[in-house]
Design a protein around this motif. Structure first.
Motif, PDB file in Angstrom:
ATOM      1  N   PRO A  86       0.876  -1.201   0.050  1.00 20.53           N
ATOM      2  CA  PRO A  86      -0.044  -0.105  -0.076  1.00 20.53           C
ATOM      3  C   PRO A  86       0.674   1.163  -0.167  1.00 20.53           C
ATOM      4  N   ALA A  87       2.085   1.435   0.607  1.00 16.62           N
ATOM      5  CA  ALA A  87       2.797   2.220   0.692  1.00 16.62           C
ATOM      6  C   ALA A  87       3.490   2.575  -0.704  1.00 16.62           C
ATOM      7  N   ILE A 149       9.768   5.338   8.294  1.00 20.67           N
ATOM      8  CA  ILE A 149       9.842   6.499   7.282  1.00 20.67           C
ATOM      9  C   ILE A 149      11.052   6.146   6.461  1.00 20.67           C
ATOM     10  N   VAL A 150      12.514   6.145   7.080  1.00 20.12           N
ATOM     11  CA  VAL A 150      13.559   6.005   6.292  1.00 20.12           C
ATOM     12  C   VAL A 150      13.672   4.868   5.639  1.00 20.12           C
ATOM     13  N   MET A 151      13.218   3.744   6.092  1.00 18.51           N
ATOM     14  CA  MET A 151      13.197   2.440   5.370  1.00 18.51           C
ATOM     15  C   MET A 151      12.214   2.227   4.110  1.00 18.51           C
ATOM     16  N   THR A 152      11.017   3.146   4.238  1.00 11.65           N
ATOM     17  CA  THR A 152      10.206   2.729   3.166  1.00 11.65           C
ATOM     18  C   THR A 152      10.750   4.054   2.166  1.00 11.65           C
ATOM     19  N   PHE A 153      11.132   4.965   2.578  1.00 12.08           N
ATOM     20  CA  PHE A 153      11.733   6.213   1.657  1.00 12.08           C
ATOM     21  C   PHE A 153      12.670   5.506   0.663  1.00 12.08           C
ATOM     22  N   MET A 198       7.651  -1.798   6.474  1.00 16.49           N
ATOM     23  CA  MET A 198       7.568  -0.857   5.178  1.00 16.49           C
ATOM     24  C   MET A 198       6.536  -1.183   4.544  1.00 16.49           C
ATOM     25  N   ASN A 199       5.452  -2.090   4.790  1.00 15.21           N
ATOM     26  CA  ASN A 199       4.590  -2.269   4.188  1.00 15.21           C
ATOM     27  C   ASN A 199       3.074  -2.416   4.910  1.00 15.21           C
ATOM     28  N   PRO A 200       2.408  -1.552   5.123  1.00 17.80           N
ATOM     29  CA  PRO A 200       1.106  -1.634   5.898  1.00 17.80           C
ATOM     30  C   PRO A 200       0.091  -3.020   5.789  1.00 17.80           C
ATOM     31  N   LEU A 224       3.706   5.153   4.950  1.00 18.31           N
ATOM     32  CA  LEU A 224       2.992   6.380   4.196  1.00 18.31           C
ATOM     33  C   LEU A 224       3.735   7.473   4.183  1.00 18.31           C
ATOM     34  N   VAL A 225       4.330   8.027   4.983  1.00 20.43           N
ATOM     35  CA  VAL A 225       5.091   9.535   5.170  1.00 20.43           C
ATOM     36  C   VAL A 225       6.411   9.013   4.279  1.00 20.43           C
ATOM     37  N   GLY A 226       7.095   7.974   4.547  1.00 18.45           N
ATOM     38  CA  GLY A 226       8.120   7.540   3.753  1.00 18.45           C
ATOM     39  C   GLY A 226       8.039   7.732   2.242  1.00 18.45           C
ATOM     40  N   ALA A 227       6.944   7.067   1.961  1.00 17.69           N
ATOM     41  CA  ALA A 227       6.408   6.834   0.498  1.00 17.69           C
ATOM     42  C   ALA A 227       6.157   8.067  -0.126  1.00 17.69           C
ATOM     43  N   ALA A 228       5.519   9.035   0.638  1.00 22.32           N
ATOM     44  CA  ALA A 228       5.095  10.502  -0.008  1.00 22.32           C
ATOM     45  C   ALA A 228       6.248  11.228  -0.205  1.00 22.32           C
ATOM     46  N   VAL A 229       7.241  11.253   0.855  1.00 18.86           N
ATOM     47  CA  VAL A 229       8.307  11.884   0.753  1.00 18.86           C
ATOM     48  C   VAL A 229       9.330  11.478  -0.295  1.00 18.86           C
ATOM     49  N   ALA A 230       9.684  10.259  -0.572  1.00 23.31           N
ATOM     50  CA  ALA A 230      10.162   9.654  -1.614  1.00 23.31           C
ATOM     51  C   ALA A 230       9.580   9.899  -2.950  1.00 23.31           C
TER      52      ALA A 230
END
Length: 252
Positions: A86-87, A149-153, A198-200, A224-230
């Motif tokens: 989802p991210a 956040i960092v890992m999902t970014f 890293m994955n909801p 979700l924050v990390g994905a949006a920033v990336a």
């Protein structure tokens, strides 16, 4: 700005055959990914008498998730884009690469796929627990949010670089391999602290089946924050307004 390209989509999209096929592909890929990833941890616990939290268990989880995600992304790449997260879908939405309605279809398929995988594991193992993600001792909820956040970014930045960027060329199998590798590496980095989700959806399935919701919001907010920033960073700086191309619906 990518935000200006955000689209809601039409109501007809919810029943369009292509969107339904893509959602089914996301569901199947998620079942495969979670069954292998969560199942590896359960198997390691059984073989080592609850040793999944050991360094060897962390390495095993990293390898299993990297391999399983590589396969799951490859399966869905030509149908749904192979989000399996989802991210990633949210990052694609923020970048204007998928409509809101199509993204919600993906989310429903991904979450359901994770739940089904965990149910299948519970049935297949004779009722063994599918452990929900949790914070390690001494790790606060906001420490875990930063980790996520960092890992999902890193994950979503990788997706943009290898699969979304119109200048990427014909990378073929490189994108699924790179995506699997970054997830495996992040599990080694953060697995001992908060499980490195890293994955909801990966967090949601075990939480539903075990009905354990302690700090579950961490595994939504951080990714979700990390994905949006990336998505914003890569799109604004490296793709730019002049080179952006809307991806076909068969991808993102």
């Amino acid at each position: 700005m990518p935000v200006s390209r955000i689209a809601i989509g039409s109501s007809a999209e919810a029943s369009h055959p292509d969107a339904l096929k893509a959602s089914l592909a996301e569901f199947i890929s998620m079942v495969i990914f979670v069954f292998a990833g969560e199942g590896s941890g359960m198997a390691f616990n059984k073989l080592t008498n609850n040793g999944a939290a050991t360094p060897a268990g962390l390495i095993a989880a990293s390898i299993a998730h990297a391999f399983a995600l590589f396969v799951a992304v490859s399966f869905g790449a030509n149908i749904s884009g192979g989000h399996v997260n989802p991210a990633v879908t949210f990052g694609a939405f923020i970048g204007g690469n998928i409509t809101l309605l199509r993204g919600l279809l993906y989310w429903a398929a991904q979450l359901l796929g994770s739940v089904v995988a965990c149910l299948l594991l519970k049935i297949a193992t004779g009722g063994l627990e599918t452990s929900a993600f949790s914070l390690s001792s001494g790790v606060g909820v906001w420490n875990a949010v930063v980790f996520e956040i960092v890992m999902t970014f890193g994950l979503v930045y990788n997706v943009y670089a290898t699969a979304v960027d119109p200048k990427k060329g014909d990378v073929g199998i490189v994108a699924p391999i790179a995506i699997g590798f970054i997830v495996g590496a992040n599990i080694l980095a953060g697995g001992a602290f908060d499980g490195a989700s890293m994955n909801p959806a990966v967090s949601f399935g075990p939480a539903v089946v075990s009905w354990t919701w302690n700090a579950h919001w961490v595994y939504w907010l951080g990714p979700l924050v990390g994905a949006a920033v990336a998505a914003l960073v890569y799109d604004v700086i490296f793709i730019g307004q002049g080179t952006h191309e809307q991806l076909p619906t068969s991808e993102f």
